[in-house]
Structures are given as C-alpha cells and as structure tokens.
Write a protein that holds these residues in place. Structure first.
Motif, PDB file in Angstrom:
ATOM      1  N   PRO A   1       0.908  -1.325   0.039  1.00 12.03           N
ATOM      2  CA  PRO A   1       0.032  -0.057   0.035  1.00 12.03           C
ATOM      3  C   PRO A   1       0.782   1.290   0.032  1.00 12.03           C
ATOM      4  O   PRO A   1       2.044   1.222   0.385  1.00 12.03           O
ATOM      5  N   PRO A   2       0.266   2.398  -0.437  1.00 13.93           N
ATOM      6  CA  PRO A   2       1.209   3.682  -0.509  1.00 13.93           C
ATOM      7  C   PRO A   2       1.711   4.027   1.013  1.00 13.93           C
ATOM      8  O   PRO A   2       0.804   3.716   1.851  1.00 13.93           O
ATOM      9  N   GLY A   3       2.655   4.373   1.159  1.00 18.81           N
ATOM     10  CA  GLY A   3       3.125   4.963   2.278  1.00 18.81           C
ATOM     11  C   GLY A   3       3.579   3.937   3.439  1.00 18.81           C
ATOM     12  O   GLY A   3       3.659   4.252   4.691  1.00 18.81           O
ATOM     13  N   THR A   4       3.958   2.774   2.776  1.00 17.20           N
ATOM     14  CA  THR A   4       4.047   1.618   4.014  1.00 17.20           C
ATOM     15  C   THR A   4       5.463   0.964   3.364  1.00 17.20           C
ATOM     16  O   THR A   4       5.826   0.932   2.242  1.00 17.20           O
ATOM     17  N   GLN A   5       5.717  -0.007   4.450  1.00 18.60           N
ATOM     18  CA  GLN A   5       7.073  -0.822   4.188  1.00 18.60           C
ATOM     19  C   GLN A   5       6.495  -2.287   4.788  1.00 18.60           C
ATOM     20  O   GLN A   5       6.180  -2.451   5.694  1.00 18.60           O
ATOM     21  N   GLY A   6       6.926  -3.236   3.881  1.00 21.34           N
ATOM     22  CA  GLY A   6       6.287  -4.772   4.288  1.00 21.34           C
ATOM     23  C   GLY A   6       7.135  -5.628   4.914  1.00 21.34           C
ATOM     24  O   GLY A   6       7.226  -6.443   5.610  1.00 21.34           O
ATOM     25  N   PHE A   7       8.549  -5.114   4.803  1.00 22.11           N
ATOM     26  CA  PHE A   7       9.650  -6.121   5.191  1.00 22.11           C
ATOM     27  C   PHE A   7      10.858  -5.113   5.961  1.00 22.11           C
ATOM     28  O   PHE A   7      11.293  -4.103   5.338  1.00 22.11           O
ATOM     29  N   ALA A   8      11.547  -5.785   6.859  1.00 17.70           N
ATOM     30  CA  ALA A   8      12.735  -5.371   7.447  1.00 17.70           C
ATOM     31  C   ALA A   8      13.898  -5.438   6.492  1.00 17.70           C
ATOM     32  O   ALA A   8      14.001  -6.060   5.590  1.00 17.70           O
ATOM     33  N   PRO A   9      14.821  -4.581   6.753  1.00 19.38           N
ATOM     34  CA  PRO A   9      16.194  -4.894   5.878  1.00 19.38           C
ATOM     35  C   PRO A   9      16.796  -6.364   6.112  1.00 19.38           C
ATOM     36  O   PRO A   9      16.723  -6.652   7.174  1.00 19.38           O
ATOM     37  N   HIS A  10      17.307  -6.921   4.840  1.00 22.76           N
ATOM     38  CA  HIS A  10      17.681  -8.161   5.022  1.00 22.76           C
ATOM     39  C   HIS A  10      18.394  -8.558   3.684  1.00 22.76           C
ATOM     40  O   HIS A  10      18.700  -7.764   2.890  1.00 22.76           O
ATOM     41  N   TYR A  11      19.188  -9.487   3.749  1.00 21.93           N
ATOM     42  CA  TYR A  11      19.900 -10.013   2.670  1.00 21.93           C
ATOM     43  C   TYR A  11      19.258 -11.493   2.387  1.00 21.93           C
ATOM     44  O   TYR A  11      18.943 -12.131   3.198  1.00 21.93           O
ATOM     45  N   ASP A  12      19.226 -11.897   0.897  1.00 20.37           N
ATOM     46  CA  ASP A  12      18.835 -13.121   0.688  1.00 20.37           C
ATOM     47  C   ASP A  12      19.665 -14.038  -0.058  1.00 20.37           C
ATOM     48  O   ASP A  12      21.137 -13.440  -0.260  1.00 20.37           O
ATOM     49  N   ASP A  13      19.581 -15.142  -0.147  1.00 25.67           N
ATOM     50  CA  ASP A  13      20.476 -16.222  -0.654  1.00 25.67           C
ATOM     51  C   ASP A  13      20.249 -16.581  -2.184  1.00 25.67           C
ATOM     52  O   ASP A  13      20.444 -17.499  -2.487  1.00 25.67           O
ATOM     53  N   ILE A  14      19.595 -15.666  -2.865  1.00 27.53           N
ATOM     54  CA  ILE A  14      19.276 -15.789  -4.311  1.00 27.53           C
ATOM     55  C   ILE A  14      19.934 -14.622  -5.037  1.00 27.53           C
ATOM     56  O   ILE A  14      19.848 -13.488  -4.594  1.00 27.53           O
ATOM     57  N   GLU A  15      19.949 -14.756  -6.452  1.00 27.39           N
ATOM     58  CA  GLU A  15      20.144 -13.613  -7.352  1.00 27.39           C
ATOM     59  C   GLU A  15      18.725 -13.113  -7.574  1.00 27.39           C
ATOM     60  O   GLU A  15      18.092 -13.969  -8.013  1.00 27.39           O
ATOM     61  N   ALA A  16      18.762 -11.566  -7.284  1.00 29.32           N
ATOM     62  CA  ALA A  16      17.423 -11.150  -7.361  1.00 29.32           C
ATOM     63  C   ALA A  16      17.071 -10.080  -8.591  1.00 29.32           C
ATOM     64  O   ALA A  16      17.915  -9.171  -8.712  1.00 29.32           O
ATOM     65  N   PHE A  17      16.239 -10.452  -9.376  1.00 30.48           N
ATOM     66  CA  PHE A  17      15.762  -9.365 -10.339  1.00 30.48           C
ATOM     67  C   PHE A  17      14.369  -8.742  -9.960  1.00 30.48           C
ATOM     68  O   PHE A  17      13.197  -9.517 -10.048  1.00 30.48           O
TER      69      PHE A  17
END
Length: 573
Positions: free
Chosen positions: A263-279
């Motif tokens: 939704p506008p004006g929100t954030q769903g996830f905390a900062p983090h790193y992943d174990d995949i190559e992300a596009f």
C-alpha cells in the motif's frame, strides 16, 4: 438510533479490521526465516523400461496461455527521481554519487509487434531451439545492458539499475487484477500461498490467519497498511509459469518468483539479505529502494538468508532509487535491501530469483563424499590404520607442541586429501546436481504447434460409443526430436541407468516426486543421440538401438512421457 449513537457505532466497527482482529486473537507472528525452506524428502518413482510405460504424475506441460488482461494500475508519475549508482562491487566503498535522469544503463527496448510479455513469449516460441529462447529472454530481461556486460560487471558482484521510462515493458506478465482473480478463485491460502506482512517502528510482523485467503479479509489487511506477498505466482499465472520455465534453462538453476503488493506510504519487510540472485521487476506504481553492500566478507554470496536487520546495523546505501513501472533492479545475494512505498502510489513488483544453493561448495558437498567412498574401495592406503599413539600428540590440546610426529601426521593427511582428487567422480557429481535441478524445474509450456505434435495434443477421445484415435503408431520413418533440450538428464546410479525428466513436474515447487525412467544401458546411446541432434528431427530408424523393435519401443515410451515430439502429427484430424 440517535445520530451520535450511529457515529459511535461506525467508529467502533471501524476498529474491527482484519488486522486488529488478527492481533487480538492470534497475536502477531514474527518472520524468523526468509526464502525457501528445506524441501521435504522426495523419492523417485520407477518406470522400469526395457523400455515400458511409467507412472504419470504432476500437471505436465500445457499449451501457451492466451493473452492476459493489461495491468489495472494507473500510469506512474512522470517526475524523474534522484538515484544513486553503486560506486564499487561487493565489498563496500564510499557512498555513490547522485545524479538525475536515466540510469547509466539507459532505456531498454519495448517489445514490438504482438504486445507486451505475452507477445514476447509467443515470438520466442517460434524459435526452434529452447536454448536460444532462454538466451533471448534473458537478453530482454537485462536490456539494454548486453548479457556479456551484465555477467562481467554485475553478476554476483554489484547491483544494476535499469531505468527504462516505459511503463508498458512488463505488460501482461502479472497485475493487481490477476492478484485479485487468484484470491477470488478460492485457491489461495494464508501461509501456503500468501503472506500478510508489515514493518513499522523497526518491528517486522507477519499476520497470517489460518485457512483460505478470502478477498474481503485480504483486502482489509491491505487497506490497513499491510503488504501482500504472493508466493509462487506461477501456480496462478500461466504467463509467469511460461516466463520462468524458459528462463530456468538459461540459468541452469531453478528460476522462482514472488510478487509483492504494497500500500502507499508503507513498508512490508525489514532490511535483510537473501541467498538468491534477485531481479526486481516493477509492474505497477513505484517503490523507493535502498541497497547496501555486504557488511563483512562472510556475508558476500551467502548460502543462507539473514534474519531481520535493524536500521542501526546498516551503513550508507550504495544505491538508492525509486523504481517505476518498467524498471528493473538487480542485486546479488548478500546485498542488504529494503523497499518502501511513497505516499502517493501503491507498488506491485515481482522478484525473479535464481542460483539458490548453486555454488562450487554445493557441488563439492556431493563430490567429496563420493570421492572418499571410491578411494576407500580402491586404494588400500585409505584403509590403513591410524598410528596407535596419535591421540597423544594430535588435537587442539597439542596444537602448540613442537613434535616431529605431528608434522608427519599433518603431511600424511594432506597427501591423502591431494590424492583424493584422482578418485573424484566429477561428471557423476554434476549429474546429481542436474538431477536436483530437474526436480526443482517447472514443466515446459507448449506452444500450440508443439502441442499438436506431442502426446498432449493426441486426439484420443470417446466417440460414437467407444474410444477412438487411441493407438500411438510410431514407425521407423516417424521423425522425432526432444521437446526441449533441458528437460532430461541421464544419470548412471547404483540402482541402474536413470533418465530424469521435467515434463510431469508440478507448477508448485516439489509437489511431485522426481520423475524418472529406469533404462537398460543399451538405450543410453540413443538418448545421447537425441540430445546431440536437437533441435533437428531424426527418424526413429536412425536411433542407435540393436533392433527396430527397440527403436520404436523407446521412441513410443519417450513420446508417451511428453519428452519427444513428432515433426508431423501422428493422427490427422
């Protein structure tokens, strides 16, 4: 009821959102782990062959999907956003310089002719070689950056921002309308297919009730500021399925995806790193992204995702930008990232991922135990006993003791490890990696022409009181070829020669057990011949089997499993 009482009732009812009910009854669960979990154990089913039919399972390949409706979101704002470009590859560096206007990668081409992604996939379907299809789709994914430049400068090294200025670049891939249609289908369940999340005041929460994700509940969560993550959208979208099934052949590793509606004006996830190559492909609206370099050498190309990080644990971003529809952001595994919506627009993006557990280390995990087992069987030196007194001078307690016996012991171990290379069954270990990849893979999506030339378009039916067009009549003159180059793998295993294949896999990850045929060794030359002949058709008579009966029997079996197609339909309807 007095006007004041009605107003109070409305005010009270307003509090009873899905989010408030969930928090009151179930509590807010914290997301402790990210990414795909450890898959459940799965054993293969045998279709023993000299050769003969095996068990069918999974969804199997399907014809290409019809054109999808266009995205429902309004066009994104045209205001140019300030952005930061990475100054260095992974490993840190000073804050990137800022500038306005297009990213260094410029604007990518928009599909022409038949519109959007569906048109692109249809054009790719006209290419005879599936490897060429995969290469062209990857070229389109990173365009206008050349694939060689991407692999040399960015892959596993540094983020890449592609700002295209073309809101329609991804038209037809996925949309909020399709998200809503999936919910209304009744097939989406909380936790299994959909995560409801929020991140506020440094706290990351997951709000998943039990049961089906009904539209009234889901959209109420969204309306109250929760982000929606649809897991494995390929299970609900034929276009995403086809997109990923082509792309996985380019990577040689499973290509997966999640979609995120925020939704506008929100954030769903905390900062983090992943174990995949992300596009990250921005489909609708826009989203503000910050990307940070790995904090330590140990976090460069990690094998596992991080826990949720706090803002205090982060340094300065190496890239900060606002993605708009049509843009793409790539970052390697280990790069910390977070995305939040601006107040004036929602965001829908799809993250395409690959290269999870696809490292040299993962190969060695299979290779070294096999090499040691072979060395133990073939070399008596590995079976000789340890010195009787080695416990007296080896171990941590003796690590600082100068002792000639310690030196000799260490040299002996090093010698055995070096000699172990001579026993390493490298090709067999690679085949086992390929076997795992085929189990992970999506089944292929057939074009209409491929369907009529395969078992999936075979016109067997009930008609006039009985079945008709049932017999699959393959002759020595029938011309055949593999459906795709990457759908099979021969593995020489302890139990025998196994042919693993993907045509009966499910669109849901590991819903089906690995699919394989057990073949007599005499058929391996024919399988290798079909692989080397691809994409050309060959007559059944040219298969290097001992007898014509064997040639027809093998071709019939592979046709029935969807592995082979014919140059012409076997039955003219």
């Amino acid at each position: 009821m007095a006007a004041g009482g009605a107003e109070e009732l409305r005010r009270r009812l307003g509090r009873l959102s899905a989010l408030s009910v969930y928090r009151r009854v179930a509590g807010a669960g914290r997301l402790e782990r990210r990414g795909r979990g450890k898959p459940p154990p799965a054993g293969g089913r045998r279709a023993k062959a000299r050769p003969r039919r095996g068990e069918a399972g999974g969804s199997g390949p399907q014809p290409e999907p019809p054109p999808q409706p266009p995205p429902s979101a309004a066009a994104p704002p045209s205001q140019a956003e300030a952005e930061a470009e990475p100054a260095k590859a992974a490993g840190g560096g000073p804050e990137a310089k800022r500038r306005r206007g297009p990213a260094a990668s410029g604007c990518g081409p928009r599909p022409t002719g038949e519109g959007g992604v569906v048109g692109l996939l249809r054009r790719l379907g006209r290419l005879e070689d599936s490897r060429q299809r995969a290469g062209e789709l990857f070229r389109w994914l990173v365009a206008p950056v050349a694939p060689a430049e991407f692999l040399g400068r960015h892959w596993e090294r540094a983020p890449l921002l592609v700002r295209r200025g073309d809101p329609g670049y991804y038209t037809g891939l996925f949309s909020t309308a399709e998200f809503d249609a999936a919910l209304r289908s009744g097939r989406v369940h909380f936790g299994t297919h959909l995560d409801v999340t929020s991140y506020a005041d440094g706290v990351r929460e997951t709000h998943n009730p039990a049961g089906p994700a009904l539209p009234a509940v889901v959209w109420d969560f969204y309306q109250n500021g929760c982000s929606l993550r649809l897991l494995s959208p390929q299970a609900f979208s034929s276009t995403v399925w086809q997109f990923l099934s082509i792309l996985q052949e380019h990577f040689g590793s499973m290509a997966g995806a999640n979609t995120y509606l925020t939704p506008p004006g929100t954030q769903g996830f905390a900062p983090h790193y992943d174990d995949i190559e992300a596009f990250v492909l921005q489909l609708e609206g826009k989203k503000h992204w910050r990307v940070y370099s790995p904090r330590t050498d140990a976090e460069v190309l990690p094998r596992f995702s991080s826990t949720n990080l706090t803002q205090a644990e982060l340094g300065k971003p190496v890239l900060e930008t606002v993605l708009e529809a049509g843009d793409m952001l790539y970052f390697p595994r280990g790069f910390i990232h977070q995305g939040d919506c601006l107040p004036d627009a929602h965001s829908l993006h799809i993250t395409v991922s690959s290269y999870q557990r696809n490292t040299w280390g993962d190969l060695l995990e299979k290779l070294l135990p096999a090499a040691l087992q072979m060395a133990l069987e073939e070399d008596v030196e590995y079976r000789q006993g340890l010195p009787m007194d080695y416990l007296g001078y080896m171990g941590v307690a003796n690590s600082d003791v100068a002792d000639a016996r310690r030196t000799a012991f260490m040299e002996k171990v090093q010698s055995l490890i070096k000699k172990l290379v001579d026993y390493a069954p490298i090709d067999a270990a690679v085949d086992q990696r390929a076997k795992s990849f085929l189990h992970d893979s999506l089944p292929p999506v057939l074009t209409q022409s491929e369907k009529v030339q395969s078992v999936y378009g075979f016109p067997a039916r009930w008609q006039d009181g009985g079945p008709c067009n049932v017999d699959i009549l393959i002759t020595k003159d029938t011309e055949v070829r593999l459906l795709r180059h990457g759908i099979i793998r021969l593995c020489n295993e302890e139990a025998g020669v196994m042919l693993y294949y993907t045509t009966e896999n499910s669109r849901v990850y590991h819903k089906e057990e690995p699919k394989f045929l057990e073949l007599d060794p005499e058929y391996t030359d024919s399988i290798e011949f079909l692989l080397s002949s691809y994409p050309n058709h060959v007559s059944v008579d040219t298969l290097p089997c001992e007898t014509l009966e064997d040639k027809i029997s093998l071709a019939t079996l592979l046709f029935e499993k969807g592995i082979l197609t014919t140059k012409k339909p076997l039955v003219q309807v």
